[in-house]
Enzyme design. Structure first.
Site, PDB file in Angstrom:
ATOM      1  N   ASP A 172      17.317  -0.316  -5.331  1.00 22.67           N
ATOM      2  CA  ASP A 172      16.475  -1.012  -4.361  1.00 22.67           C
ATOM      3  C   ASP A 172      17.359  -1.633  -3.283  1.00 22.67           C
ATOM      4  O   ASP A 172      18.377  -2.258  -3.605  1.00 22.67           O
ATOM      5  CB  ASP A 172      15.657  -2.093  -5.079  1.00 22.67           C
ATOM      6  CG  ASP A 172      14.524  -2.649  -4.240  1.00 22.67           C
ATOM      7  OD1 ASP A 172      14.772  -3.040  -3.088  1.00 22.67           O
ATOM      8  OD2 ASP A 172      13.395  -2.705  -4.752  1.00 22.67           O
ATOM      9  N   ASN A 207       3.369  -2.662  -9.546  1.00 30.67           N
ATOM     10  CA  ASN A 207       2.321  -3.390  -8.824  1.00 30.67           C
ATOM     11  C   ASN A 207       1.312  -2.422  -8.205  1.00 30.67           C
ATOM     12  O   ASN A 207       1.699  -1.390  -7.665  1.00 30.67           O
ATOM     13  CB  ASN A 207       2.949  -4.226  -7.696  1.00 30.67           C
ATOM     14  CG  ASN A 207       4.008  -5.179  -8.198  1.00 30.67           C
ATOM     15  OD1 ASN A 207       3.857  -5.785  -9.245  1.00 30.67           O
ATOM     16  ND2 ASN A 207       5.088  -5.298  -7.462  1.00 30.67           N
ATOM     17  N   GLN A 256       2.061  -5.118  -4.250  1.00 28.39           N
ATOM     18  CA  GLN A 256       2.480  -3.786  -3.812  1.00 28.39           C
ATOM     19  C   GLN A 256       2.674  -3.800  -2.298  1.00 28.39           C
ATOM     20  O   GLN A 256       1.761  -4.144  -1.550  1.00 28.39           O
ATOM     21  CB  GLN A 256       1.437  -2.729  -4.193  1.00 28.39           C
ATOM     22  CG  GLN A 256       1.873  -1.319  -3.862  1.00 28.39           C
ATOM     23  CD  GLN A 256       0.853  -0.256  -4.259  1.00 28.39           C
ATOM     24  OE1 GLN A 256      -0.284  -0.563  -4.615  1.00 28.39           O
ATOM     25  NE2 GLN A 256       1.269   0.987  -4.199  1.00 28.39           N
ATOM     26  N   HIS A 267       5.311   3.393  -7.553  1.00 28.40           N
ATOM     27  CA  HIS A 267       6.711   3.278  -7.959  1.00 28.40           C
ATOM     28  C   HIS A 267       6.815   2.222  -9.045  1.00 28.40           C
ATOM     29  O   HIS A 267       5.947   1.367  -9.195  1.00 28.40           O
ATOM     30  CB  HIS A 267       7.631   2.938  -6.781  1.00 28.40           C
ATOM     31  CG  HIS A 267       7.273   1.701  -6.040  1.00 28.40           C
ATOM     32  ND1 HIS A 267       6.190   1.615  -5.178  1.00 28.40           N
ATOM     33  CD2 HIS A 267       7.859   0.491  -6.003  1.00 28.40           C
ATOM     34  CE1 HIS A 267       6.129   0.406  -4.659  1.00 28.40           C
ATOM     35  NE2 HIS A 267       7.122  -0.317  -5.158  1.00 28.40           N
ATOM     36  N   HIS A 306       9.502  -0.597 -10.825  1.00 32.07           N
ATOM     37  CA  HIS A 306      10.743  -1.353 -10.694  1.00 32.07           C
ATOM     38  C   HIS A 306      11.413  -1.497 -12.052  1.00 32.07           C
ATOM     39  O   HIS A 306      10.755  -1.825 -13.039  1.00 32.07           O
ATOM     40  CB  HIS A 306      10.454  -2.776 -10.180  1.00 32.07           C
ATOM     41  CG  HIS A 306       9.897  -2.821  -8.807  1.00 32.07           C
ATOM     42  ND1 HIS A 306      10.655  -3.108  -7.709  1.00 32.07           N
ATOM     43  CD2 HIS A 306       8.626  -2.633  -8.352  1.00 32.07           C
ATOM     44  CE1 HIS A 306       9.893  -3.100  -6.637  1.00 32.07           C
ATOM     45  NE2 HIS A 306       8.657  -2.805  -7.004  1.00 32.07           N
TER      46      HIS A 306
END
Length: 136
Positions: free
Chosen positions: A32, A88, A95, A101, A103
């Site tokens: 990230d 999320n 989100q 996606h 995390h």
């Protein structure tokens, strides 16, 4: 299907460079750019789905298998004290990119991050009402 205007589709499919930790025919796992902690990574499916609700079931299953694999390797290599897996759906849930996606957030003692909630209270009657709403 890829979505032409989706930045995560472009990253997942190699059109935009990333710090890739893992890649196969279905996924790319990247670091990230705005990490919560050292080693914070994202699992990006190469096929577009806005959120969990639109994600094909087989992709959902593969996502969690990959999450386990990556979490195990990250914990071993980064020597973290724990790891959060966060996903999320919708703006109200945090989100910020409309591409499903997941995390993977390594956690370290005193890392200053708080991925928690304040427990509320419910009566047995409220719980029963909610149970019926969902199941009936």
């Amino acid at each position: 299907m890829k979505k032409d205007d989706c930045i995560f589709c472009k990253i997942a499919n190699g059109e935009i460079p990333s710090k890739t930790l893992y890649e196969d025919e279905d996924f790319r796992v990247i670091l990230d750019l705005g990490p919560a902690t050292r080693g914070h990574a994202l699992i990006l499916p190469k096929e577009h789905a806005d959120n969990l609700y639109e994600l094909p079931e087989d992709t959902a299953a593969k996502t969690f298998v990959l999450a386990k694999k990556m979490a195990t390797k990250m914990s071993e290599k980064l020597q973290c004290d724990g790891l959060n897996i966060v996903q999320n759906n919708g703006e109200a849930a945090g989100q910020t990119v409309k591409h499903f996606h997941m995390h993977l957030i390594p956690r370290y003692e005193n890392d200053g991050q708080h991925i928690l909630w304040n427990p509320g209270e419910s009566t047995p009657e409220e719980l029963e009402e909610i149970r019926k709403t969902i199941t009936e």
